[in-house]
Design a protein around this motif. Structure first.
Motif, mmCIF file in Angstrom:
data_model
loop_
_atom_site.group_PDB
_atom_site.id
_atom_site.type_symbol
_atom_site.label_atom_id
_atom_site.label_comp_id
_atom_site.label_asym_id
_atom_site.label_seq_id
_atom_site.Cartn_x
_atom_site.Cartn_y
_atom_site.Cartn_z
ATOM 1 N N SER A 28 10.475 -1.921 7.166
ATOM 2 C CA SER A 28 9.180 -2.150 6.518
ATOM 3 C C SER A 28 8.059 -1.464 7.283
ATOM 4 O O SER A 28 7.111 -0.940 6.689
ATOM 5 C CB SER A 28 8.894 -3.661 6.433
ATOM 6 O OG SER A 28 9.867 -4.313 5.666
ATOM 7 N N TYR A 29 8.179 -1.460 8.609
ATOM 8 C CA TYR A 29 7.156 -0.822 9.437
ATOM 9 C C TYR A 29 7.124 0.684 9.186
ATOM 10 O O TYR A 29 6.050 1.291 9.090
ATOM 11 C CB TYR A 29 7.436 -1.096 10.910
ATOM 12 C CG TYR A 29 6.389 -0.551 11.843
ATOM 13 C CD1 TYR A 29 5.092 -1.051 11.850
ATOM 14 C CD2 TYR A 29 6.691 0.487 12.734
ATOM 15 C CE1 TYR A 29 4.124 -0.549 12.699
ATOM 16 C CE2 TYR A 29 5.724 0.997 13.593
ATOM 17 C CZ TYR A 29 4.450 0.471 13.577
ATOM 18 O OH TYR A 29 3.488 0.969 14.414
ATOM 19 N N GLY A 30 8.311 1.298 9.056
ATOM 20 C CA GLY A 30 8.367 2.728 8.762
ATOM 21 C C GLY A 30 7.700 3.046 7.432
ATOM 22 O O GLY A 30 6.945 4.020 7.320
ATOM 23 N N SER A 31 7.966 2.213 6.435
ATOM 24 C CA SER A 31 7.346 2.418 5.125
ATOM 25 C C SER A 31 5.839 2.223 5.201
ATOM 26 O O SER A 31 5.069 2.958 4.572
ATOM 27 C CB SER A 31 7.947 1.439 4.102
ATOM 28 O OG SER A 31 9.337 1.633 3.968
ATOM 29 N N PHE A 32 5.416 1.231 5.995
ATOM 30 C CA PHE A 32 3.987 0.947 6.143
ATOM 31 C C PHE A 32 3.257 2.132 6.771
ATOM 32 O O PHE A 32 2.171 2.521 6.313
ATOM 33 C CB PHE A 32 3.810 -0.302 7.002
ATOM 34 C CG PHE A 32 2.386 -0.590 7.376
ATOM 35 C CD1 PHE A 32 1.462 -1.020 6.431
ATOM 36 C CD2 PHE A 32 1.964 -0.431 8.691
ATOM 37 C CE1 PHE A 32 0.150 -1.292 6.788
ATOM 38 C CE2 PHE A 32 0.654 -0.698 9.058
ATOM 39 C CZ PHE A 32 -0.256 -1.127 8.106
ATOM 40 N N ILE A 33 3.841 2.733 7.800
ATOM 41 C CA ILE A 33 3.226 3.887 8.463
ATOM 42 C C ILE A 33 3.068 5.043 7.482
ATOM 43 O O ILE A 33 2.031 5.727 7.461
ATOM 44 C CB ILE A 33 4.067 4.332 9.673
ATOM 45 C CG1 ILE A 33 4.043 3.260 10.771
ATOM 46 C CG2 ILE A 33 3.550 5.648 10.234
ATOM 47 C CD1 ILE A 33 2.688 2.948 11.321
ATOM 48 N N GLU A 34 4.086 5.264 6.637
ATOM 49 C CA GLU A 34 4.006 6.333 5.645
ATOM 50 C C GLU A 34 2.895 6.052 4.633
ATOM 51 O O GLU A 34 2.162 6.962 4.231
ATOM 52 C CB GLU A 34 5.348 6.475 4.927
ATOM 53 C CG GLU A 34 6.466 7.013 5.829
ATOM 54 C CD GLU A 34 7.771 7.133 5.070
ATOM 55 O OE1 GLU A 34 7.827 6.712 3.898
ATOM 56 O OE2 GLU A 34 8.732 7.667 5.663
ATOM 57 N N GLU A 35 2.749 4.794 4.247
ATOM 58 C CA GLU A 35 1.709 4.431 3.270
ATOM 59 C C GLU A 35 0.316 4.569 3.883
ATOM 60 O O GLU A 35 -0.641 4.958 3.196
ATOM 61 C CB GLU A 35 1.937 2.994 2.784
ATOM 62 C CG GLU A 35 3.184 2.846 1.928
ATOM 63 C CD GLU A 35 3.473 1.403 1.573
ATOM 64 O OE1 GLU A 35 2.684 0.533 1.998
ATOM 65 O OE2 GLU A 35 4.474 1.142 0.889
ATOM 66 N N VAL A 36 0.206 4.239 5.185
ATOM 67 C CA VAL A 36 -1.082 4.411 5.852
ATOM 68 C C VAL A 36 -1.482 5.889 5.846
ATOM 69 O O VAL A 36 -2.638 6.240 5.588
ATOM 70 C CB VAL A 36 -1.022 3.883 7.306
ATOM 71 C CG1 VAL A 36 -2.258 4.317 8.084
ATOM 72 C CG2 VAL A 36 -0.896 2.364 7.315
ATOM 73 N N SER A 37 -0.506 6.744 6.099
ATOM 74 C CA SER A 37 -0.769 8.187 6.116
ATOM 75 C C SER A 37 -1.160 8.714 4.749
ATOM 76 O O SER A 37 -1.920 9.680 4.639
ATOM 77 C CB SER A 37 0.477 8.933 6.616
ATOM 78 O OG SER A 37 0.846 8.510 7.910
ATOM 79 N N SER A 38 -0.668 8.073 3.714
ATOM 80 C CA SER A 38 -0.956 8.544 2.355
ATOM 81 C C SER A 38 -2.215 7.931 1.772
ATOM 82 O O SER A 38 -2.546 8.174 0.610
ATOM 83 C CB SER A 38 0.241 8.257 1.435
ATOM 84 O OG SER A 38 0.491 6.861 1.355
ATOM 85 N N GLY A 39 -2.925 7.095 2.561
ATOM 86 C CA GLY A 39 -4.211 6.561 2.091
ATOM 87 C C GLY A 39 -4.176 5.124 1.636
ATOM 88 O O GLY A 39 -4.777 4.796 0.602
ATOM 89 N N LEU A 40 -3.493 4.258 2.335
ATOM 90 C CA LEU A 40 -3.454 2.840 1.999
ATOM 91 C C LEU A 40 -4.855 2.242 2.146
ATOM 92 O O LEU A 40 -5.568 2.568 3.094
ATOM 93 C CB LEU A 40 -2.477 2.115 2.939
ATOM 94 C CG LEU A 40 -1.964 0.740 2.513
ATOM 95 C CD1 LEU A 40 -1.104 0.859 1.254
ATOM 96 C CD2 LEU A 40 -1.145 0.112 3.646
ATOM 97 N N PRO A 41 -5.300 1.373 1.219
ATOM 98 C CA PRO A 41 -6.635 0.776 1.315
ATOM 99 C C PRO A 41 -6.846 0.105 2.675
ATOM 100 O O PRO A 41 -5.916 -0.484 3.245
ATOM 101 C CB PRO A 41 -6.640 -0.249 0.176
ATOM 102 C CG PRO A 41 -5.662 0.296 -0.807
ATOM 103 C CD PRO A 41 -4.590 0.945 0.001
#
Length: 266
Positions: A94-107
């Motif tokens: 989940s942490y790996g997915s979260f980091i990718e989402e942060v990079s893609s512009g997570l609110p």
């Protein structure tokens, strides 16, 4: 969320709870031999010195679970296929997915909640390392640098170790910048300070916010003086450094003499 059930990582052994630790090892002080012992807890819950046969003084020195038994508990907890390991692997994915989402512009709001969630998760993982590092009979280590995600915010002192780690978060490290004006991190500042003090490699236990402690040449006594300045009692010092009451009194007398000779009024 990764979770640890209460009682999974016991540290001290209660006098009335020894039978529940049968087969595991206790680390305790034999008053008769005046030696620290590692003894297997018998099926009836008894703990005995292999040399003189005496048992622990439960009021003065409560036995702790020995490092070997702690290590086995942690190994079983982290074994592939265990419930805790499955939870950890899921959090890691989940942490790996979260980091990718942060990079893609997570609110931003979602990012903040995510960071809080994973901070709590990694804190639980840290508890496993804490459980082993704080064992009084933990193996000695020659490692000079111990970094954590939180920037050396925990402190472990053991007089048997060549190098010890001191918290940086509680010290008023001066603001240091390089020639270009970029600020050094606390770790870098500590390294610069210790190297300028004449050490061949960084020590994080030689710099204190209170400069008057520099007059205390003995490292252990300087560390004790720092702890006393933070409000710890003599009893706390006995427990932290595994010293007898008389040994603490002697160390405090040395500290007082050093401060007096430096002409510092306390």
């Amino acid at each position: 969320m990764i979770a640890l059930d209460k009682g999974t990582l016991p540290r001290r052994i209660g006098q009335n709870d020894t039978s529940g630790f049968a087969g595991e090892n206790a680390y305790w002080y034999c008053n008769t031999c005046r030696q620290w012992r590692t003894s297997e807890i018998q099926p009836d819950g008894s703990i005995a010195c292999p040399v003189c046969g005496s048992g622990p003084d439960w009021k003065k020195h409560q036995p702790t679970l020995a490092y070997g038994s702690r290590h086995k508990r942690v190994a079983d907890l982290c074994a592939v296929g265990s419930g805790w390991r499955k939870s950890y692997d899921e959090v890691e994915r989940s942490y790996g997915s979260f980091i990718e989402e942060v990079s893609s512009g997570l609110p931003l709001r979602t990012q903040e909640e995510g960071w809080k969630y994973f901070q709590n998760a990694w804190r639980t993982v840290d508890e496993l390392a804490d459980y082993l590092l704080t064992a009084p009979d933990a193996p000695t280590t020659d490692s000079a640098n111990v970094y954590t995600e939180r920037g050396l915010q925990r402190r472990y002192y053991d007089p048997r170790r060549k190098c010890n780690t001191n918290t940086l978060s509680s010290l008023s490290i001066p603001l240091l910048t390089d020639d270009g004006g970029a600020q050094f991190t606390d770790q870098e500042a500590a390294e610069i300070i210790s190297l300028h003090a004449g050490y061949s490699h960084p020590f994080y236990d030689v710099y204190f916010a209170d400069e008057f402690l520099e007059c205390i040449s003995d490292r252990l006594e300087r560390s004790i003086a720092y702890d006393l300045s933070r409000g710890l009692t003599k009893r706390d010092i006995e427990r932290r450094y595994r010293l007898t009451e008389q040994q603490v009194r002697t160390r405090v007398a040395h500290i007082a003499k050093a401060l007096k000779n430096s002409k510092i009024v306390c």
